[in-house]
Scaffold this active site. Structure first.
Site, PDB file in Angstrom:
ATOM      1  N   GLY A   8       0.555  -1.342   0.071  1.00  0.00           N
ATOM      2  CA  GLY A   8       0.026   0.071   0.111  1.00  0.00           C
ATOM      3  C   GLY A   8       0.827   1.325   0.149  1.00  0.00           C
ATOM      4  N   ALA A   9       1.767   1.204  -1.094  1.00  0.00           N
ATOM      5  CA  ALA A   9       2.773   2.321  -1.159  1.00  0.00           C
ATOM      6  C   ALA A   9       2.458   3.353  -1.990  1.00  0.00           C
ATOM      7  CB  ALA A   9       4.266   1.913  -1.286  1.00  0.00           C
ATOM      8  N   SER A  10       1.285   3.235  -2.554  1.00  0.00           N
ATOM      9  CA  SER A  10       1.076   4.306  -3.885  1.00  0.00           C
ATOM     10  C   SER A  10       0.579   5.568  -3.179  1.00  0.00           C
ATOM     11  CB  SER A  10      -0.122   3.738  -4.607  1.00  0.00           C
ATOM     12  OG  SER A  10      -1.349   3.477  -3.714  1.00  0.00           O
ATOM     13  N   VAL A  60      -3.474  -7.249  -1.716  1.00  0.00           N
ATOM     14  CA  VAL A  60      -2.558  -7.956  -0.730  1.00  0.00           C
ATOM     15  C   VAL A  60      -3.795  -8.807   0.191  1.00  0.00           C
ATOM     16  CG1 VAL A  60      -0.560  -6.797  -0.658  1.00  0.00           C
ATOM     17  CG2 VAL A  60      -2.454  -6.101   0.716  1.00  0.00           C
ATOM     18  N   TYR A 151     -12.554  -2.263  11.936  1.00  0.00           N
ATOM     19  CA  TYR A 151     -11.332  -1.601  11.954  1.00  0.00           C
ATOM     20  C   TYR A 151     -10.545  -2.050  12.900  1.00  0.00           C
ATOM     21  CZ  TYR A 151      -7.693   1.945  10.739  1.00  0.00           C
ATOM     22  OH  TYR A 151      -6.333   2.447  10.714  1.00  0.00           O
ATOM     23  N   ALA A 153     -10.929  -4.303  15.423  1.00  0.00           N
ATOM     24  CA  ALA A 153     -10.617  -5.503  15.651  1.00  0.00           C
ATOM     25  C   ALA A 153      -9.372  -5.965  14.608  1.00  0.00           C
ATOM     26  CB  ALA A 153     -11.834  -6.218  15.162  1.00  0.00           C
ATOM     27  N   ILE A 184      -3.694  11.082  11.234  1.00  0.00           N
ATOM     28  CA  ILE A 184      -2.580  11.306  10.207  1.00  0.00           C
ATOM     29  C   ILE A 184      -3.387  11.730   9.180  1.00  0.00           C
ATOM     30  CG2 ILE A 184      -0.648  10.638   8.988  1.00  0.00           C
ATOM     31  CD1 ILE A 184      -0.441  10.137  11.907  1.00  0.00           C
TER      32      ILE A 184
HETATM   33  P1  NAP Z   1      -4.372   5.801   2.383  1.00  0.00           P
HETATM   34  O1  NAP Z   1      -3.930   7.074   2.263  1.00  0.00           O
HETATM   35  O2  NAP Z   1      -5.825   5.777   2.116  1.00  0.00           O
HETATM   36  O3  NAP Z   1      -3.740   4.739   1.656  1.00  0.00           O
HETATM   37  C1  NAP Z   1      -3.852   3.370   1.864  1.00  0.00           C
HETATM   38  C2  NAP Z   1      -2.899   2.790   1.090  1.00  0.00           C
HETATM   39  O4  NAP Z   1      -3.210   1.179   0.947  1.00  0.00           O
HETATM   40  C3  NAP Z   1      -3.217   2.822  -0.576  1.00  0.00           C
HETATM   41  O5  NAP Z   1      -1.604   3.067  -1.172  1.00  0.00           O
HETATM   42  C4  NAP Z   1      -3.712   1.883  -0.914  1.00  0.00           C
HETATM   43  O6  NAP Z   1      -3.170   1.329  -2.264  1.00  0.00           O
HETATM   44  C5  NAP Z   1      -3.352   0.753  -0.256  1.00  0.00           C
HETATM   45  N1  NAP Z   1      -4.318  -0.396  -0.269  1.00  0.00           N
HETATM   46  C6  NAP Z   1      -5.608  -0.513   0.100  1.00  0.00           C
HETATM   47  N2  NAP Z   1      -6.287  -1.475  -0.275  1.00  0.00           N
HETATM   48  C7  NAP Z   1      -5.188  -2.435  -0.682  1.00  0.00           C
HETATM   49  C8  NAP Z   1      -5.190  -3.915  -1.292  1.00  0.00           C
HETATM   50  N3  NAP Z   1      -6.280  -4.597  -1.153  1.00  0.00           N
HETATM   51  N4  NAP Z   1      -4.060  -4.100  -1.634  1.00  0.00           N
HETATM   52  C9  NAP Z   1      -2.854  -3.412  -1.680  1.00  0.00           C
HETATM   53  N5  NAP Z   1      -2.715  -2.067  -1.279  1.00  0.00           N
HETATM   54  C10 NAP Z   1      -4.150  -1.808  -0.744  1.00  0.00           C
HETATM   55  O7  NAP Z   1      -4.120   5.238   4.010  1.00  0.00           O
HETATM   56  P2  NAP Z   1      -3.027   5.775   4.976  1.00  0.00           P
HETATM   57  O8  NAP Z   1      -3.742   6.738   5.976  1.00  0.00           O
HETATM   58  O9  NAP Z   1      -1.813   6.200   4.329  1.00  0.00           O
HETATM   59  O10 NAP Z   1      -2.982   4.580   5.763  1.00  0.00           O
HETATM   60  C11 NAP Z   1      -1.811   3.434   5.747  1.00  0.00           C
HETATM   61  C12 NAP Z   1      -1.980   2.434   6.965  1.00  0.00           C
HETATM   62  O11 NAP Z   1      -2.089   3.272   8.241  1.00  0.00           O
HETATM   63  C13 NAP Z   1      -3.130   1.832   6.825  1.00  0.00           C
HETATM   64  O12 NAP Z   1      -3.084   0.450   7.650  1.00  0.00           O
HETATM   65  C14 NAP Z   1      -4.217   2.566   7.943  1.00  0.00           C
HETATM   66  O13 NAP Z   1      -5.196   1.917   8.632  1.00  0.00           O
HETATM   67  C15 NAP Z   1      -2.803   2.956   9.197  1.00  0.00           C
HETATM   68  N6  NAP Z   1      -3.556   4.088   9.802  1.00  0.00           N
HETATM   69  C16 NAP Z   1      -3.784   5.164   9.225  1.00  0.00           C
HETATM   70  C17 NAP Z   1      -4.213   6.229  10.127  1.00  0.00           C
HETATM   71  C18 NAP Z   1      -4.605   7.597   9.565  1.00  0.00           C
HETATM   72  O14 NAP Z   1      -5.013   8.562  10.370  1.00  0.00           O
HETATM   73  N7  NAP Z   1      -4.251   7.912   8.374  1.00  0.00           N
HETATM   74  C19 NAP Z   1      -4.214   6.192  11.589  1.00  0.00           C
HETATM   75  C20 NAP Z   1      -3.939   4.684  12.112  1.00  0.00           C
HETATM   76  C21 NAP Z   1      -3.686   3.616  11.284  1.00  0.00           C
HETATM   77  P3  NAP Z   1      -4.115   1.540  -3.566  1.00  0.00           P
HETATM   78  O15 NAP Z   1      -4.769   3.044  -3.598  1.00  0.00           O
HETATM   79  O16 NAP Z   1      -2.987   1.389  -4.864  1.00  0.00           O
HETATM   80  O17 NAP Z   1      -5.093   0.463  -3.825  1.00  0.00           O
END
Ligand code: NAP
Length: 242
Positions: A8-10, A60, A151, A153, A184
Protein backbone atom coordinates in the site's frame (compact mmCIF):
# COMPACT_ATOMS: atom_id res chain seq x y z
CA UNK A 1 21.61 -2.74 -0.23
CA UNK A 2 18.51 -4.12 1.53
CA UNK A 3 15.39 -5.07 -0.36
CA UNK A 4 12.33 -3.44 1.20
CA UNK A 5 8.68 -4.13 0.37
CA UNK A 6 6.10 -1.60 1.49
CA UNK A 7 2.51 -2.70 0.89
CA UNK A 8 0.00 0.00 0.00
CA UNK A 9 2.77 2.41 -0.93
CA UNK A 10 1.01 4.27 -3.73
CA UNK A 11 -0.28 6.94 -1.35
CA UNK A 12 -0.18 8.31 2.19
CA UNK A 13 1.92 6.69 4.90
CA UNK A 14 3.14 3.85 2.67
CA UNK A 15 4.38 6.26 -0.01
CA UNK A 16 6.33 8.25 2.58
CA UNK A 17 7.82 5.02 3.98
CA UNK A 18 8.97 4.16 0.44
CA UNK A 19 10.58 7.62 0.09
CA UNK A 20 12.49 7.34 3.37
CA UNK A 21 13.72 3.80 2.64
CA UNK A 22 14.85 4.91 -0.83
CA UNK A 23 16.68 7.91 0.69
CA UNK A 24 18.26 5.42 3.08
CA UNK A 25 19.73 3.72 -0.01
CA UNK A 26 17.52 0.65 0.22
CA UNK A 27 16.05 -1.01 -2.88
CA UNK A 28 12.34 -0.34 -2.52
CA UNK A 29 9.35 -2.28 -3.85
CA UNK A 30 6.26 -0.06 -3.95
CA UNK A 31 3.17 -2.26 -3.80
CA UNK A 32 -0.07 -0.76 -5.08
CA UNK A 33 -3.48 -2.08 -6.01
CA UNK A 34 -5.81 0.55 -7.49
CA UNK A 35 -3.69 3.71 -7.66
CA UNK A 36 -1.37 2.86 -10.53
CA UNK A 37 -0.82 6.52 -11.54
CA UNK A 38 0.23 7.45 -8.00
CA UNK A 39 2.59 4.48 -7.85
CA UNK A 40 4.11 5.40 -11.22
CA UNK A 41 4.48 9.02 -10.10
CA UNK A 42 6.30 7.93 -6.94
CA UNK A 43 8.50 5.58 -8.95
CA UNK A 44 9.47 8.43 -11.35
CA UNK A 45 10.19 10.68 -8.37
CA UNK A 46 12.49 8.12 -6.73
CA UNK A 47 14.26 6.98 -9.89
CA UNK A 48 14.65 10.63 -10.92
CA UNK A 49 16.48 11.27 -7.64
CA UNK A 50 18.85 8.39 -8.36
CA UNK A 51 17.26 5.95 -5.92
CA UNK A 52 16.52 2.28 -6.46
CA UNK A 53 12.79 1.51 -6.68
CA UNK A 54 10.21 -0.69 -8.41
CA UNK A 55 6.42 -0.83 -8.49
CA UNK A 56 4.46 -4.03 -8.10
CA UNK A 57 0.71 -4.49 -8.36
CA UNK A 58 -1.13 -6.86 -6.02
CA UNK A 59 -4.30 -6.94 -3.99
CA UNK A 60 -2.67 -7.99 -0.73
CA UNK A 61 -5.99 -9.29 0.61
CA UNK A 62 -5.74 -12.08 -1.99
CA UNK A 63 -3.32 -14.87 -1.01
CA UNK A 64 -2.75 -15.88 -4.64
CA UNK A 65 -1.78 -12.34 -5.68
CA UNK A 66 0.56 -12.08 -2.68
CA UNK A 67 2.24 -15.35 -3.68
CA UNK A 68 2.64 -14.09 -7.24
CA UNK A 69 4.01 -10.74 -6.03
CA UNK A 70 6.71 -12.45 -3.97
CA UNK A 71 7.51 -14.86 -6.83
CA UNK A 72 8.03 -11.86 -9.12
CA UNK A 73 10.15 -10.02 -6.56
CA UNK A 74 12.29 -13.10 -6.05
CA UNK A 75 13.07 -13.27 -9.78
CA UNK A 76 14.52 -9.75 -9.49
CA UNK A 77 16.26 -9.94 -6.13
CA UNK A 78 17.02 -12.76 -3.70
CA UNK A 79 14.30 -11.89 -1.20
CA UNK A 80 12.82 -9.22 1.03
CA UNK A 81 14.93 -8.05 3.98
CA UNK A 82 12.41 -5.55 5.34
CA UNK A 83 8.64 -6.00 5.06
CA UNK A 84 6.30 -3.15 5.93
CA UNK A 85 2.66 -4.30 6.13
CA UNK A 86 0.98 -0.95 5.63
CA UNK A 87 -1.91 -1.48 3.16
CA UNK A 88 -5.21 -0.72 4.79
CA UNK A 89 -8.75 0.53 4.43
CA UNK A 90 -11.08 2.20 6.90
CA UNK A 91 -14.84 2.50 7.15
CA UNK A 92 -17.05 4.37 9.59
CA UNK A 93 -20.28 2.54 10.43
CA UNK A 94 -22.45 1.82 13.42
CA UNK A 95 -21.66 -1.68 14.67
CA UNK A 96 -25.20 -2.82 13.92
CA UNK A 97 -24.86 -1.67 10.28
CA UNK A 98 -21.67 -3.62 9.57
CA UNK A 99 -22.51 -6.35 7.04
CA UNK A 100 -20.75 -9.70 6.71
CA UNK A 101 -19.16 -8.35 3.52
CA UNK A 102 -17.88 -5.21 5.32
CA UNK A 103 -16.44 -7.35 8.09
CA UNK A 104 -14.76 -9.86 5.78
CA UNK A 105 -13.22 -7.14 3.61
CA UNK A 106 -11.92 -5.19 6.62
CA UNK A 107 -10.27 -8.28 8.08
CA UNK A 108 -8.92 -9.40 4.69
CA UNK A 109 -7.28 -6.08 3.75
CA UNK A 110 -6.09 -4.99 7.19
CA UNK A 111 -5.17 -8.28 8.87
CA UNK A 112 -5.08 -11.31 6.52
CA UNK A 113 -2.83 -9.32 4.16
CA UNK A 114 -0.16 -9.14 6.87
CA UNK A 115 -0.47 -12.90 7.42
CA UNK A 116 -0.07 -13.61 3.69
CA UNK A 117 2.89 -11.24 3.29
CA UNK A 118 4.72 -12.42 6.44
CA UNK A 119 4.23 -16.04 5.35
CA UNK A 120 5.69 -15.29 1.93
CA UNK A 121 8.60 -13.18 3.24
CA UNK A 122 9.71 -15.40 6.12
CA UNK A 123 11.41 -18.38 4.40
CA UNK A 124 14.12 -16.09 2.96
CA UNK A 125 14.51 -14.20 6.25
CA UNK A 126 14.77 -17.47 8.20
CA UNK A 127 17.41 -18.81 5.79
CA UNK A 128 19.41 -15.60 6.23
CA UNK A 129 18.76 -15.50 9.98
CA UNK A 130 17.87 -11.82 9.71
CA UNK A 131 14.93 -9.68 8.75
CA UNK A 132 12.64 -6.91 9.87
CA UNK A 133 8.87 -6.90 9.80
CA UNK A 134 6.99 -3.73 10.67
CA UNK A 135 3.21 -3.87 10.78
CA UNK A 136 1.00 -0.79 10.77
CA UNK A 137 -1.70 -1.00 13.40
CA UNK A 138 -3.66 1.99 14.74
CA UNK A 139 -4.50 3.79 17.94
CA UNK A 140 -7.98 2.30 17.44
CA UNK A 141 -6.44 -1.19 17.66
CA UNK A 142 -5.15 -0.20 21.08
CA UNK A 143 -8.04 1.71 22.61
CA UNK A 144 -10.97 0.95 20.26
CA UNK A 145 -12.73 3.40 17.99
CA UNK A 146 -16.46 4.01 18.15
CA UNK A 147 -18.18 3.28 14.80
CA UNK A 148 -15.02 1.49 13.66
CA UNK A 149 -15.40 -1.85 15.45
CA UNK A 150 -14.35 -3.96 12.44
CA UNK A 151 -11.35 -1.67 11.77
CA UNK A 152 -10.38 -1.67 15.46
CA UNK A 153 -10.66 -5.48 15.62
CA UNK A 154 -8.44 -5.91 12.56
CA UNK A 155 -5.86 -3.47 13.94
CA UNK A 156 -5.91 -5.20 17.36
CA UNK A 157 -5.35 -8.44 15.44
CA UNK A 158 -2.23 -6.89 13.91
CA UNK A 159 -0.91 -6.30 17.42
CA UNK A 160 -1.52 -9.96 18.37
CA UNK A 161 0.09 -11.19 15.16
CA UNK A 162 3.11 -8.95 15.82
CA UNK A 163 3.64 -10.09 19.40
CA UNK A 164 3.22 -13.82 18.67
CA UNK A 165 5.34 -13.82 15.51
CA UNK A 166 8.09 -11.92 17.33
CA UNK A 167 8.21 -14.73 19.90
CA UNK A 168 8.34 -17.40 17.20
CA UNK A 169 11.02 -15.73 15.08
CA UNK A 170 13.29 -14.29 17.76
CA UNK A 171 15.88 -17.06 17.47
CA UNK A 172 15.87 -16.61 13.70
CA UNK A 173 17.25 -13.10 14.09
CA UNK A 174 14.03 -11.54 12.82
CA UNK A 175 12.36 -8.68 14.64
CA UNK A 176 8.62 -8.08 14.33
CA UNK A 177 7.17 -4.83 15.61
CA UNK A 178 4.27 -2.58 14.95
CA UNK A 179 3.65 1.12 14.73
CA UNK A 180 0.27 2.36 15.94
CA UNK A 181 -0.43 5.73 14.30
CA UNK A 182 -2.84 8.23 15.77
CA UNK A 183 -4.71 10.65 13.51
CA UNK A 184 -2.69 11.29 10.36
CA UNK A 185 -3.59 13.57 7.43
CA UNK A 186 -3.92 11.26 4.40
CA UNK A 187 -6.65 10.25 1.96
CA UNK A 188 -7.92 7.92 4.70
CA UNK A 189 -8.88 10.89 6.88
CA UNK A 190 -9.75 13.29 4.03
CA UNK A 191 -13.48 12.91 4.75
CA UNK A 192 -12.95 14.70 8.08
CA UNK A 193 -13.70 18.43 8.22
CA UNK A 194 -11.46 20.97 9.98
CA UNK A 195 -14.07 20.99 12.77
CA UNK A 196 -13.64 17.20 13.07
CA UNK A 197 -9.85 17.59 13.21
CA UNK A 198 -10.19 20.30 15.88
CA UNK A 199 -12.43 18.02 17.96
CA UNK A 200 -9.88 15.20 17.62
CA UNK A 201 -7.07 17.55 18.68
CA UNK A 202 -8.78 17.89 22.04
CA UNK A 203 -8.02 14.20 22.66
CA UNK A 204 -4.35 14.62 21.68
CA UNK A 205 -1.80 15.87 24.23
CA UNK A 206 0.19 17.85 21.65
CA UNK A 207 -3.03 19.01 19.90
CA UNK A 208 -1.36 18.22 16.59
CA UNK A 209 -2.56 16.06 13.70
CA UNK A 210 0.24 13.78 12.49
CA UNK A 211 1.82 13.52 9.05
CA UNK A 212 2.86 10.47 7.03
CA UNK A 213 6.45 11.51 7.73
CA UNK A 214 5.90 11.09 11.50
CA UNK A 215 4.95 7.46 10.91
CA UNK A 216 7.55 6.73 8.23
CA UNK A 217 10.37 7.91 10.53
CA UNK A 218 9.21 5.46 13.22
CA UNK A 219 9.04 2.65 10.64
CA UNK A 220 12.55 3.47 9.43
CA UNK A 221 13.79 3.36 13.03
CA UNK A 222 12.27 -0.10 13.57
CA UNK A 223 14.08 -1.28 10.43
CA UNK A 224 17.42 0.24 11.48
CA UNK A 225 20.34 -1.29 13.39
CA UNK A 226 19.46 1.05 16.31
CA UNK A 227 16.36 -1.05 17.05
CA UNK A 228 17.93 -4.53 16.89
CA UNK A 229 17.01 -5.31 20.55
CA UNK A 230 13.37 -4.27 20.08
CA UNK A 231 10.86 -6.93 19.07
CA UNK A 232 7.21 -7.76 19.72
CA UNK A 233 6.50 -4.14 20.58
CA UNK A 234 3.85 -1.60 19.67
CA UNK A 235 5.23 1.88 19.08
CA UNK A 236 2.41 4.42 19.41
CA UNK A 237 3.04 7.48 17.22
CA UNK A 238 0.06 9.61 18.07
CA UNK A 239 1.04 12.91 19.70
CA UNK A 240 -0.12 11.60 23.05
CA UNK A 241 -3.62 10.40 22.19
CA UNK A 242 -5.28 8.24 24.77
P1 NAP B 1 -4.47 5.81 2.48
O1 NAP B 1 -3.88 7.13 2.21
O2 NAP B 1 -5.92 5.59 2.28
O3 NAP B 1 -3.64 4.73 1.63
C1 NAP B 1 -3.98 3.39 1.72
C2 NAP B 1 -2.99 2.58 0.93
O4 NAP B 1 -3.35 1.19 1.08
C3 NAP B 1 -3.01 2.90 -0.53
O5 NAP B 1 -1.68 2.94 -1.04
C4 NAP B 1 -3.78 1.73 -1.14
O6 NAP B 1 -3.32 1.37 -2.43
C5 NAP B 1 -3.40 0.61 -0.20
N1 NAP B 1 -4.36 -0.49 -0.27
C6 NAP B 1 -5.66 -0.52 0.12
N2 NAP B 1 -6.20 -1.71 -0.15
C7 NAP B 1 -5.21 -2.47 -0.70
C8 NAP B 1 -5.13 -3.80 -1.18
N3 NAP B 1 -6.20 -4.61 -1.13
N4 NAP B 1 -3.97 -4.24 -1.70
C9 NAP B 1 -2.88 -3.43 -1.75
N5 NAP B 1 -2.90 -2.15 -1.31
C10 NAP B 1 -4.05 -1.68 -0.80
O7 NAP B 1 -4.19 5.36 3.99
P2 NAP B 1 -3.05 5.79 5.03
O8 NAP B 1 -3.65 6.79 5.94
O9 NAP B 1 -1.79 6.08 4.35
O10 NAP B 1 -2.97 4.43 5.86
C11 NAP B 1 -1.86 3.55 5.79
C12 NAP B 1 -1.96 2.58 6.95
O11 NAP B 1 -1.94 3.33 8.18
C13 NAP B 1 -3.25 1.77 6.97
O12 NAP B 1 -2.98 0.47 7.41
C14 NAP B 1 -4.10 2.51 7.99
O13 NAP B 1 -5.07 1.68 8.57
C15 NAP B 1 -3.04 2.95 8.98
N6 NAP B 1 -3.47 4.08 9.81
C16 NAP B 1 -3.79 5.28 9.27
C17 NAP B 1 -4.20 6.31 10.10
C18 NAP B 1 -4.59 7.68 9.59
O14 NAP B 1 -5.07 8.50 10.38
N7 NAP B 1 -4.39 7.98 8.30
C19 NAP B 1 -4.27 6.11 11.48
C20 NAP B 1 -3.93 4.87 12.00
C21 NAP B 1 -3.52 3.86 11.14
P3 NAP B 1 -4.16 1.63 -3.80
O15 NAP B 1 -4.74 3.01 -3.69
O16 NAP B 1 -3.09 1.51 -4.86
O17 NAP B 1 -5.20 0.55 -3.90
Amino acid sequence: MRNVLVTGASRGIGAQCARLFAQNEDNVYINYYRSQKNAEGLLDELLGSGFSAHIIKADVSDPIQVKEMFAQIETECVGIDVLVNNAGIAQTKLFTDISDKDWDKMIAVNLSSAFYCCRAALPYMIRRKSGRIINISSVWGQIGGSCEVHYSAAKAGIIGLTKALAQEEGLSGITVNCVAPGVIRTDMTSHLSEDDFNALKEEIATAVIGTPDDIAKAVLFLASPSSSFITGQVLPVNGGQC
